[in-house]
Structures are given as C-alpha cells and as structure tokens.
Design a protein around this motif. Structure first.
Motif, PDB file in Angstrom:
ATOM      1  N   ILE A 189       0.842  -1.189   0.000  1.00 13.21           N
ATOM      2  CA  ILE A 189       0.000   0.000   0.000  1.00 13.21           C
ATOM      3  C   ILE A 189       0.878   1.240   0.000  1.00 13.21           C
ATOM      4  N   GLY A 190       0.262   2.395  -0.033  1.00 13.98           N
ATOM      5  CA  GLY A 190       1.003   3.647   0.036  1.00 13.98           C
ATOM      6  C   GLY A 190       0.959   4.438  -1.252  1.00 13.98           C
ATOM      7  N   TYR A 191       0.317   3.894  -2.283  1.00  8.28           N
ATOM      8  CA  TYR A 191       0.271   4.610  -3.555  1.00  8.28           C
ATOM      9  C   TYR A 191      -0.530   5.901  -3.468  1.00  8.28           C
ATOM     10  N   HIS A 214      -0.659   7.770  -0.586  1.00 10.02           N
ATOM     11  CA  HIS A 214      -0.277   8.431   0.665  1.00 10.02           C
ATOM     12  C   HIS A 214      -0.183   9.945   0.454  1.00 10.02           C
ATOM     13  N   GLU A 224      -1.149  12.906   8.347  1.00 10.91           N
ATOM     14  CA  GLU A 224      -0.730  13.198   9.716  1.00 10.91           C
ATOM     15  C   GLU A 224       0.260  14.364   9.749  1.00 10.91           C
ATOM     16  N   LYS A 236      -2.944  11.009  14.988  1.00  2.87           N
ATOM     17  CA  LYS A 236      -2.808   9.711  14.324  1.00  2.87           C
ATOM     18  C   LYS A 236      -4.189   9.239  13.939  1.00  2.87           C
ATOM     19  N   PHE A 262      -7.467   0.256   6.892  1.00  2.95           N
ATOM     20  CA  PHE A 262      -6.058  -0.125   7.037  1.00  2.95           C
ATOM     21  C   PHE A 262      -5.933  -1.396   7.874  1.00  2.95           C
ATOM     22  N   ASP A 312      -4.199   4.533   2.949  1.00  2.42           N
ATOM     23  CA  ASP A 312      -2.903   5.173   2.752  1.00  2.42           C
ATOM     24  C   ASP A 312      -2.768   6.514   3.468  1.00  2.42           C
ATOM     25  N   GLU A 345       4.125   0.968  10.286  1.00  4.71           N
ATOM     26  CA  GLU A 345       3.837   2.376  10.005  1.00  4.71           C
ATOM     27  C   GLU A 345       4.646   3.285  10.932  1.00  4.71           C
ATOM     28  N   MET A 382       7.200   6.109   9.675  1.00  5.42           N
ATOM     29  CA  MET A 382       6.941   7.532   9.880  1.00  5.42           C
ATOM     30  C   MET A 382       7.844   8.153  10.934  1.00  5.42           C
ATOM     31  N   ARG A 410       9.398  -3.556   7.313  1.00  5.29           N
ATOM     32  CA  ARG A 410       9.660  -2.781   6.106  1.00  5.29           C
ATOM     33  C   ARG A 410       8.870  -1.491   6.184  1.00  5.29           C
ATOM     34  N   MET A 428       5.977   1.031   5.281  1.00  2.78           N
ATOM     35  CA  MET A 428       4.593   0.687   5.013  1.00  2.78           C
ATOM     36  C   MET A 428       4.002   1.574   3.932  1.00  2.78           C
ATOM     37  N   LEU A 429       4.104   2.886   4.107  1.00  2.00           N
ATOM     38  CA  LEU A 429       3.408   3.813   3.218  1.00  2.00           C
ATOM     39  C   LEU A 429       4.360   4.506   2.241  1.00  2.00           C
ATOM     40  N   LEU A 430       5.602   4.718   2.643  1.00  2.00           N
ATOM     41  CA  LEU A 430       6.540   5.423   1.771  1.00  2.00           C
ATOM     42  C   LEU A 430       7.302   4.424   0.908  1.00  2.00           C
TER      43      LEU A 430
END
Lengths: 386, 159
Positions: free
Chosen positions: A55-57, A59, A63, A346, A352, A385, B113, B117, B129, B131-133
């Motif tokens: 995932i993360g495409y 993002h 936050e 957060k 998720f 994301d 995450e 972050m 690993r 997660m989002l980046l």
C-alpha cells in the motif's frame, strides 16, 4: 488443501515434470482492487499460497499536514478526504475528539442532525460497497440500482451544505448549516422510498445462486482471528461478533434510539465468510433507516452554531476517540500541546486494519476468490494510505 | 475494572518497571512502562483473566521532541469492556522497542507504520519494512526535525 501443493507429475514416457510457485502481480491499476492497491500473489497453479499487500500509492501525508495546520478547524477537510465515500463519518470522528479535548457539549439539535447525516452517509457508503461488490463478482444491474438510490442521499447532502462528496459540514461545536426548510420531509420521503428497495436488492443479488456460490464459504474469518487482527465494523460483525461502537462505546445520542446490531450467522455458508460480511452491510442499511426515522421524529429546535468556540486552544493532553464509521472503528489519537494547532494526530483507519487480515483469510483459495475476498473487506484506499 | 484497579494490578506485578501512572486530570488514563519490558506487560495484559485486553485499538509512534520518541498503545477488552493506555518512551538516538506483533497481530502493520513515519525499530518484528513510503525513501517524516528532501531519485521534489 496444501497436501498436493507440489505433485510430481510424470509423463507417459517416465519424465518427471517440475511444478513450482509463481508470483502474480495484481494491481495497482486493477478494477477490483477498489483503488491503487497492489497485491503480490504467490500462487501454485490456481491456488493462492500467500498474499502480500503493498500500500502507500495514495499516501498524502495526512498526519504531517495536521501538524502543519495553523488551527484545529483546518484539519476537518483533510479528514473528509480520508474516506471519501463516508466523509461525514470521518470528520465526525475528528471533531468529537477535539470537542472532548476542549470539554464542550454541543446542543441537542446538533447531535440529532449529526446522527441523521452519519446514518445517511452510512447508507450511501454501504450502497457503494455492495454495488461495487456485485460488480466485482459479475453482477452489473444491482450497481446501477444502488447508485440511483445513493444519488438521492447525495441530493439531501447537497441541499444541506452544498457539497455532494466532501462536506466540511460537521464543525467543532456545531455544524456549518442548519437543516434547510423542507429537509425533514424530504428525508422522511427518502426513508419511505428506500425501505422497499432493500428487498429489491435482496432479490436481485443477495439470494442469487451465482452470487452465493461465489461468496459463501469463501474467505472465512473466524471471530478470534478478527479480534486479534483488530478488525472492526461489518468485517468483525460478519464473523459473528456482536460488537458495535454505537452501542458498546456510546457517543452522541445513539442510546436514544431503538435498533439492532446485525451479525453474520452463516446462513448460506460458514460464519465469517464473504456472504456474511455482505449481508451485514445490507441489513445495517435497514437499521440505519430505523435510526434516521426516529431521529427525524424527535429532533428538537435550537441554534446549531451556539456552541462553536471562537478560539480553539485545548489544554495540553492527549486522547484517543473512536467512533463507528461505515467501515468500522475510526479512531483519532490527538495530542495537544496547548497551542492552536495539534501536536500530533494519528488516524487509525478501519480499512487499514481490516486490510491487514487479508493474507490470513486468502490462503488456499483460488485467484478468482481473491477478488471476492478483497471486495468483501470493503477498503477505501484513501483511508488505508492516508 | 476501573483504570485505578488496572494500574494497581500492573503495579503489583511489575513494580519496578511501571514508571508513571496518571488516572486523574487526564482525558485517557495511562500507564507508563519501561520500554524494555513492554512485551512481558503486554502478555500479562492480554492473558490475565481479570484484564483480558484482547483488542489493540491503536498503536501510535510519537516524537515528543527533545530527543525523546514514544509508542502509545490503546487497548480495549471486548470481554470486560474496559480500556487502558500504555505508553513507553525511548531515546531518539537508540529507538528500540520490543515488538508486540506476536501478541496482537494487528500491531504488525501499525508497527511498520510507526517505523516508517517515526523511525522506531521494533525488535522481533517479523517483517519491518516501510509501510506507506517507498522503500528507498530517506528519513522519517513525522520526526519533528524532519526536512523535506530536495531530491528523490534525482528528481526534484516540487515543493
């Protein structure tokens, strides 16, 4: 199911053929992943051995943005964009958190308006979830029927606040507009119109033989696994866990209404299969209609903006607040350092967390079942994301 | 159980490793624990018959500034309907916390995450690993001293 995972195949002249696992990439651009989700499937023939979600495409640094805002109100439009199919639920979760930090109580009328909007939004969101789920499985017509009805809900939102998708309607301490004249009658008319349509959906899709064959006994999520993985919403209730934050961790005025929590019972398959998750959403729409009708009948008069604070500067402290969105437990952990903008926000998004259980419930099924399982988790990638 | 009883039970079990307890004057009652012992405390919280915290609602990484990072665990029990917040604090130059993903599987993604972050390393995590980046991203954006890099893979970051 894994017993014959690697059979030694012999040809008629005695040669041994080798069989091995293969990696298939599903997504990020794939119509059934509901957005930009990439699934790395490890398959042995047609059988899925493992699923690794990437995932993360999408993002968007939600936050980080929250910390960079100059005040608390500016975060609300960003919350809308978390789950753009249930934006009201998202902004309510955040607003409730800030209101608790500030210790303000909103007028009764505001609470009722919010409940009406939240439940309308829940129906609209479930209609997308169920319609596109039918589409994933191969049923096109129910999708059109459901979008027709969703359109009416969006019309109601539009008359109230001018926006159809991303509202910025629920404000800290109030709502941006009072209900427009005639809203209550229109909403009542909608409830009356919509209730019989649920039966129509059931006839079209729910008890369709092909649909049942594709979804029953597929992607079974046992209750203990669901709890351990932190699943919530229809995903958790589909596994037979009688849990709904609107009842079990009550907020707003939900305790004033009569309604029932719907759980999966394994009517056509096993408890916790894709069909159970589907039917929970279908039945929840009916319960939402019940809540809306009661709220419309009881709504008091009052000023909807009287409690909106002029200056928002909560005392230093932190809190976690959770509410039941269309997809489950939307939580916001907000830390205030006493200044005008949040120190840390957060977002615990239900999609998720619900997605994290996907590998667990996908192993051993066919590739085509992965479509059915992913659809039944009802993820919105904007929320996954953030 | 009330937060008072929960914290007292924890104190009697892990007296030296409970660093701080705040029940009154805060919105969410919390217990602060020595980071090295979070795993034992987590197992106790989950397994004890009176506590049964089976549901990890949220796990957040926080940068408190002044070279201190933290992890906040929000726990709930479906059985007993009670909640508690557990906090640990760690120095930013050695941000290591034992992973609780073997106790609550949902922590797996939350910890990834937080690593992504904030840059907290969860010891014993099965698959730590980003997660989002993207995997080759530099730095951890939610650190308060984070600077947006000018270039990513030779491409100019447009803001």
């Amino acid at each position: 199911m894994f017993e014959n995972a690697h059979p030694i195949v012999k040809t008629s002249n005695g040669r041994t053929l080798r069989s091995e696992e293969m990696i298939i990439n599903m997504g990020p651009q794939h119509p059934s992943t509901h957005g930009v989700l990439r699934l790395e499937l490890v398959v042995d023939g047609e059988i899925v051995v493992d699923v690794i979600p990437h995932i993360g495409y999408l993002h968007r640094c939600f936050e980080k943005h929250c910390e960079a805002m100059t005040n608390y109100q500016q975060v609300i439009p960003y919350c809308d964009r978390l789950d753009y199919t249930a934006a009201m639920n998202m902004e309510y979760g955040y607003v409730l958190g800030v209101e608790k930090l500030l210790g303000i109580h909103v007028p009764e009328r505001v609470e009722y308006i919010r409940v009406i909007m939240l439940e309308l939004q829940r129906i609209a969101s479930h209609l997308i979830a169920l319609g596109t789920y039918g589409l994933d499985i191969g049923a096109f017509t129910p999708f059109l029927f459901m979008f027709r009805d969703r359109e009416r809900i969006l019309d109601l939102f539009e008359t109230t606040c001018g926006a159809r998708l991303l509202y910025n309607y629920i404000w800290i301490g109030g709502v941006s507009h009072d209900l427009p004249p005639g809203f209550i009658d229109k909403a009542k008319a909608f409830c009356k119109y919509f209730r019989p349509n649920i039966k129509e959906f059931n006839d079209l899709l729910t008890y369709n033989d092909i649909f049942i064959k594709r979804t029953a006994n597929v992607g079974i999520l046992p209750a203990d696994v669901a709890i351990a993985y932190g699943c919530s919403g229809p995903m958790l209730r589909g596994s037979g866990v009688n849990w709904d934050l609107r009842r079990d961790d009550p907020y707003s005025v939900y305790n004033k209404f009569q309604w029932e929590v719907q759980i999966g019972k394994g009517e056509v398959g096993t408890v916790g299969d894709c069909w159970d998750r589907y039917i929970v959403r279908m039945r929840e729409m009916e319960q939402s209609i019940n809540i809306i009708e009661q709220a419309l009948a009881q709504i008091p008069d009052g000023d909807v903006q009287s409690a909106i604070p002029k200056r928002i500067r909560p005392n230093a402290g932190d809190l976690y607040v959770r509410t039941e969105s269309a997809r489950g437990e939307i939580g916001f952990y907000i830390i205030s350092d006493g200044t005008a903008s949040p120190y840390r926000v957060k977002g615990r998004s239900p999609a998720f967390v619900n997605l994290s259980v996907l590998p667990e419930i996908s192993r051993g099924y066919m590739i085509a079942d992965i479509i059915a399982i992913t659809g039944s988790t009802d993820i919105v990638l904007g929320e996954v994301d953030r | 159980m009330t937060p008072q009883q929960i914290s007292e039970k924890l104190k009697s079990q892990f007296s030296d490793n409970i660093l701080d307890v705040k029940i009154d004057g805060v919105l969410d009652p919390f217990v602060k624990i020595a980071a090295s012992h979070i795993k034992e405390v987590a197992i106790f919280l989950r397994e004890d018959a009176d506590l049964q915290f089976d549901y990890l609602m949220c796990l957040s990484g926080v940068d408190y500034g002044k070279n201190v990072l933290g992890v906040v665990y929000h726990l709930a029990s479906m059985q007993h309907r009670h909640k508690i917040t557990v906090k640990v604090e760690i120095p930013a130059d050695n941000p290591e916390v034992p992973s609780v993903s073997s106790i609550w599987p949902t922590a797996n993604w939350h910890e990834r995450e937080a690593y992504d972050m904030i840059g907290i390393k969860f010891i014993g995590h099965p698959d730590l690993r980003r997660m989002l980046l993207p995997e080759d991203w530099d730095g951890h954006p939610l650190r308060k001293d984070y600077k947006v890099p000018e270039f990513y893979q030779g491409m100019k970051v447009p803001y």
